[in-house]
Design a protein around this motif. Sequence first.
Motif, PDB file in Angstrom:
ATOM      1  N   PRO A  17      13.464 -23.357 -52.046  1.00 22.86           N
ATOM      2  CA  PRO A  17      14.552 -22.415 -52.314  1.00 22.86           C
ATOM      3  C   PRO A  17      14.816 -22.168 -53.796  1.00 22.86           C
ATOM      4  N   ILE A  18      14.560 -23.149 -54.647  1.00 19.02           N
ATOM      5  CA  ILE A  18      14.769 -22.917 -56.073  1.00 19.02           C
ATOM      6  C   ILE A  18      13.874 -21.784 -56.574  1.00 19.02           C
ATOM      7  N   TYR A  19      12.690 -21.665 -56.014  1.00 18.41           N
ATOM      8  CA  TYR A  19      11.762 -20.597 -56.385  1.00 18.41           C
ATOM      9  C   TYR A  19      11.892 -19.373 -55.482  1.00 18.41           C
ATOM     10  N   GLY A  20      12.886 -19.353 -54.625  1.00 16.12           N
ATOM     11  CA  GLY A  20      13.113 -18.195 -53.767  1.00 16.12           C
ATOM     12  C   GLY A  20      12.103 -18.045 -52.659  1.00 16.12           C
ATOM     13  N   ARG A  21      11.658 -19.122 -52.067  1.00 19.33           N
ATOM     14  CA  ARG A  21      10.708 -19.061 -50.960  1.00 19.33           C
ATOM     15  C   ARG A  21      11.098 -20.101 -49.910  1.00 19.33           C
ATOM     16  N   PRO A  22      10.917 -19.805 -48.630  1.00 19.35           N
ATOM     17  CA  PRO A  22      11.324 -20.758 -47.586  1.00 19.35           C
ATOM     18  C   PRO A  22      10.338 -21.886 -47.350  1.00 19.35           C
ATOM     19  N   ILE A  23       9.114 -21.783 -47.810  1.00 14.96           N
ATOM     20  CA  ILE A  23       8.103 -22.814 -47.601  1.00 14.96           C
ATOM     21  C   ILE A  23       7.694 -23.374 -48.963  1.00 14.96           C
ATOM     22  N   ALA A  24       7.786 -24.699 -49.102  1.00 16.79           N
ATOM     23  CA  ALA A  24       7.338 -25.378 -50.316  1.00 16.79           C
ATOM     24  C   ALA A  24       5.919 -25.874 -50.081  1.00 16.79           C
ATOM     25  N   PRO A  25       4.920 -25.305 -50.729  1.00 20.05           N
ATOM     26  CA  PRO A  25       3.534 -25.674 -50.412  1.00 20.05           C
ATOM     27  C   PRO A  25       3.173 -27.103 -50.794  1.00 20.05           C
ATOM     28  N   GLY A  26       3.891 -27.708 -51.734  1.00 21.81           N
ATOM     29  CA  GLY A  26       3.546 -29.054 -52.170  1.00 21.81           C
ATOM     30  C   GLY A  26       4.203 -30.165 -51.390  1.00 21.81           C
ATOM     31  N   VAL A  27       4.988 -29.842 -50.360  1.00 18.35           N
ATOM     32  CA  VAL A  27       5.702 -30.846 -49.573  1.00 18.35           C
ATOM     33  C   VAL A  27       5.018 -30.959 -48.213  1.00 18.35           C
ATOM     34  N   ARG A  28       4.474 -32.130 -47.914  1.00 19.98           N
ATOM     35  CA  ARG A  28       3.748 -32.320 -46.670  1.00 19.98           C
ATOM     36  C   ARG A  28       4.653 -32.178 -45.454  1.00 19.98           C
ATOM     37  N   ALA A  29       5.874 -32.702 -45.537  1.00 21.40           N
ATOM     38  CA  ALA A  29       6.791 -32.613 -44.393  1.00 21.40           C
ATOM     39  C   ALA A  29       7.110 -31.167 -44.050  1.00 21.40           C
ATOM     40  N   CYS A  30       7.097 -30.282 -45.033  1.00 17.75           N
ATOM     41  CA  CYS A  30       7.373 -28.868 -44.776  1.00 17.75           C
ATOM     42  C   CYS A  30       6.293 -28.266 -43.883  1.00 17.75           C
ATOM     43  N   PRO A  87       6.695 -16.993 -54.216  1.00 15.21           N
ATOM     44  CA  PRO A  87       8.061 -17.051 -54.759  1.00 15.21           C
ATOM     45  C   PRO A  87       8.724 -15.671 -54.745  1.00 15.21           C
ATOM     46  N   VAL A  88      10.019 -15.678 -54.516  1.00 12.26           N
ATOM     47  CA  VAL A  88      10.893 -14.511 -54.503  1.00 12.26           C
ATOM     48  C   VAL A  88      10.564 -13.591 -53.319  1.00 12.26           C
ATOM     49  N   LEU A  89       9.321 -13.132 -53.216  1.00 16.19           N
ATOM     50  CA  LEU A  89       8.954 -12.255 -52.114  1.00 16.19           C
ATOM     51  C   LEU A  89       9.151 -12.943 -50.766  1.00 16.19           C
ATOM     52  N   GLY A  90       8.784 -14.219 -50.693  1.00 15.82           N
ATOM     53  CA  GLY A  90       8.980 -14.946 -49.441  1.00 15.82           C
ATOM     54  C   GLY A  90      10.436 -15.020 -49.037  1.00 15.82           C
ATOM     55  N   GLY A  91      11.325 -15.235 -50.000  1.00 15.67           N
ATOM     56  CA  GLY A  91      12.751 -15.275 -49.686  1.00 15.67           C
ATOM     57  C   GLY A  91      13.285 -13.930 -49.233  1.00 15.67           C
ATOM     58  N   ILE A  92      12.819 -12.839 -49.863  1.00 14.05           N
ATOM     59  CA  ILE A  92      13.279 -11.509 -49.472  1.00 14.05           C
ATOM     60  C   ILE A  92      12.833 -11.180 -48.045  1.00 14.05           C
ATOM     61  N   ILE A  93      11.568 -11.444 -47.739  1.00 17.01           N
ATOM     62  CA  ILE A  93      11.072 -11.170 -46.390  1.00 17.01           C
ATOM     63  C   ILE A  93      11.797 -12.038 -45.366  1.00 17.01           C
ATOM     64  N   PHE A  94      12.084 -13.293 -45.724  1.00 10.33           N
ATOM     65  CA  PHE A  94      12.805 -14.186 -44.817  1.00 10.33           C
ATOM     66  C   PHE A  94      14.186 -13.625 -44.481  1.00 10.33           C
ATOM     67  N   LEU A  95      14.885 -13.086 -45.472  1.00 10.52           N
ATOM     68  CA  LEU A  95      16.219 -12.534 -45.235  1.00 10.52           C
ATOM     69  C   LEU A  95      16.160 -11.224 -44.452  1.00 10.52           C
ATOM     70  N   LEU A  96      15.096 -10.448 -44.616  1.00  9.16           N
ATOM     71  CA  LEU A  96      14.988  -9.190 -43.876  1.00  9.16           C
ATOM     72  C   LEU A  96      14.596  -9.412 -42.420  1.00  9.16           C
ATOM     73  N   ILE A  97      13.822 -10.442 -42.155  1.00 14.75           N
ATOM     74  CA  ILE A  97      13.331 -10.685 -40.798  1.00 14.75           C
ATOM     75  C   ILE A  97      14.464 -11.097 -39.867  1.00 14.75           C
ATOM     76  N   LYS A  98      15.398 -11.882 -40.356  1.00 14.23           N
ATOM     77  CA  LYS A  98      16.460 -12.416 -39.498  1.00 14.23           C
ATOM     78  C   LYS A  98      17.237 -11.319 -38.771  1.00 14.23           C
ATOM     79  N   PRO A  99      17.869 -10.368 -39.469  1.00 12.75           N
ATOM     80  CA  PRO A  99      18.614  -9.340 -38.714  1.00 12.75           C
ATOM     81  C   PRO A  99      17.721  -8.416 -37.908  1.00 12.75           C
ATOM     82  N   MET A 100      16.499  -8.160 -38.383  1.00 15.08           N
ATOM     83  CA  MET A 100      15.612  -7.275 -37.637  1.00 15.08           C
ATOM     84  C   MET A 100      15.222  -7.880 -36.292  1.00 15.08           C
ATOM     85  N   ALA A 101      14.938  -9.190 -36.284  1.00 16.36           N
ATOM     86  CA  ALA A 101      14.570  -9.855 -35.038  1.00 16.36           C
ATOM     87  C   ALA A 101      15.739  -9.878 -34.059  1.00 16.36           C
ATOM     88  N   LEU A 102      16.942 -10.180 -34.551  1.00 12.99           N
ATOM     89  CA  LEU A 102      18.105 -10.204 -33.673  1.00 12.99           C
ATOM     90  C   LEU A 102      18.398  -8.820 -33.112  1.00 12.99           C
TER      91      LEU A 102
END
Length: 608
Positions: free
Chosen positions: A245-258, A378-393
């Motif tokens: 989230p600090i880089y504006g993306r929902p997936i952190a590629p360097g975190v294995r648990a993610c 970064p950034v683009l992933g966060g924007i797409i994540f926010l747009l997908i939520k209302p569109m899917a609902l």
Amino acid sequence: MKSYFKNLCRHSLVVAAVFFAVPYMRAQDDGQGTDAEPASAAATVRTNQDDSADATNNSTGGPQNPVDRALGIATNTLKNSIDGRDGVHVQWNHGGEYVGVFNDVEVAENETADVVVAVRSDYVLKGRSRSDAVAVLGNGDIQGNVEGDCVTVLGGVKVNGPIDGNLVVVGSRAYINAPIRGDVVLVMSTVEFGPNARVSGETVMVGPKPKVSPEATFLGPMRNVNLGASFPALVWVGDYLQQGPIYGRPIAPGVRACWYIVALFFLFRLIVALLFPKPIESGATILRERALRSFIVGLIAYILFLPIQVLLIATGVGAIAVPFLIVALMITCMLGKIALLRSVGGQIGRQLNMPGLDTTLGGFIAGSVLITVIYVVPVLGGIIFLLIKPMALGAMLLAAVDSFRRERPVSTPIPPRLNREATPIAPAKSAAGASVGAAALMAERPVEPPKKAEPQPPPPNPVPPILNRGASRFHDVAPEEMMVMPRVGFWPRIGATALDFALIMFAIMIVFHEPRFFPLIWIVYHIGMWAWRGTTLGGIVFSLRIVRLDGRSPDFGVVLVRCLASCLSFVVAGLGFFWASWNPEKQSWHDMIAGTVIVRTPRSVPLI
């Protein structure tokens, strides 16, 4: 333990002051004179006999407590900003206050800091800190002396210098190899005690068991609350927040648990897509044809969801419906997200002329891969994540509305029953006698001229006949006629259930003044009404009736089985009730178990 949480709240206040006061700045007036700098303050002294006693010499120049000073600066800064004055200057590391927000901080060996705070940054303390050292989403390296407390939240800390106060580590990595005169609190953290570790106070550990060197010394009691392997350390949460989230993306590629979580969501959605292809295809069709409308409807639904919950809670009666609304929203969003992934994958298949991707399974897999790659950017992933939520609902809400419209009954004319008078049939005769008699009858009957055709009046407007006009009650309708009545799915049922809920809850509050008896009365009410009339009060309003698959009315045994089976439909987050939306026979789980369906009756046939 109250002191530990008090310290956590205190340091949280420090971090809040950092953000709102533009991290521990000093306000000065241009040419108006400067605030008097606090005189030399005696360091806080803690002894083994009384760790809570602080010896502090404050001058009249200003508050010595860093929290009070930060709050004072925040108030003055806000006041000057409102008044429009320009006499506020931002100065870092001024007056012994070392603060870093997205900026690393270092205190040299010959320097003394009043306080050290790092937010999404690292600090290195080689000198001395008169007060606290706080790190949030950052790392700390203590090589000098901390005369106050040391707090690390979702980060890391290396303690190679003495700490006179307490050490609090929450969801972080910590290496302790120095004396700690106060208490040590470790919450869901990965901690290692080195050979030079010496804890004078109490040690409280919640979560994984730390690694302790044999040379480490613990003078106070130790309390270890081991939550087992099912509650691992929360260190990965801090890593995820720093890289995701600090880089504006929902997936952190360097975190294995993610990536484990991403794989888990993929498998779960894949199973849902295979089990319920019909609603997924309906949602994908809506997204392909009405994407913008889906986004607007979903956005409005998200905006109104919280006010609706507040209104339901305020009424008191509707508070019990709030959990059902939350579960319904979660299920709708899940189905909508799967439909969106399938729609994206299908679009890729059509563009590349690959029919295999324009299917439920192929489209879902292709869409999942593409969206996952975008989420890493970064950034683009966060924007797409926010747009997908209302569109899917919005897509699933529109699909539900379309499904409700399709299942509305269409008035189809059924030929009325005719009461024909029985005419006697002449006894059979021989072939010869029959031909002679017919010839004689034709000879005796005079031949009449053909009548002139008279014009007939136009027929009246066709009115669809009702079933069995002689039926005064629904029980008088034949089972064959009940079988041809239109079946209803989820949404008419939920409307009738909502009306029953409001009526029963109102009656319970009037009689008992508390909803404690609601579950029992709810079950008894449905069993009684289903066995008596095959419907409820809400079903009467919506013209709904429960019948067996052969058209007969359900008896008490069928009603009891259906009521018990409805509990199974409820415990799986209400999935058994939603099943009637996409089942071809319009049956929920408890309908399939009891062998029943719900039909819509004509308005002319009373249910009472």
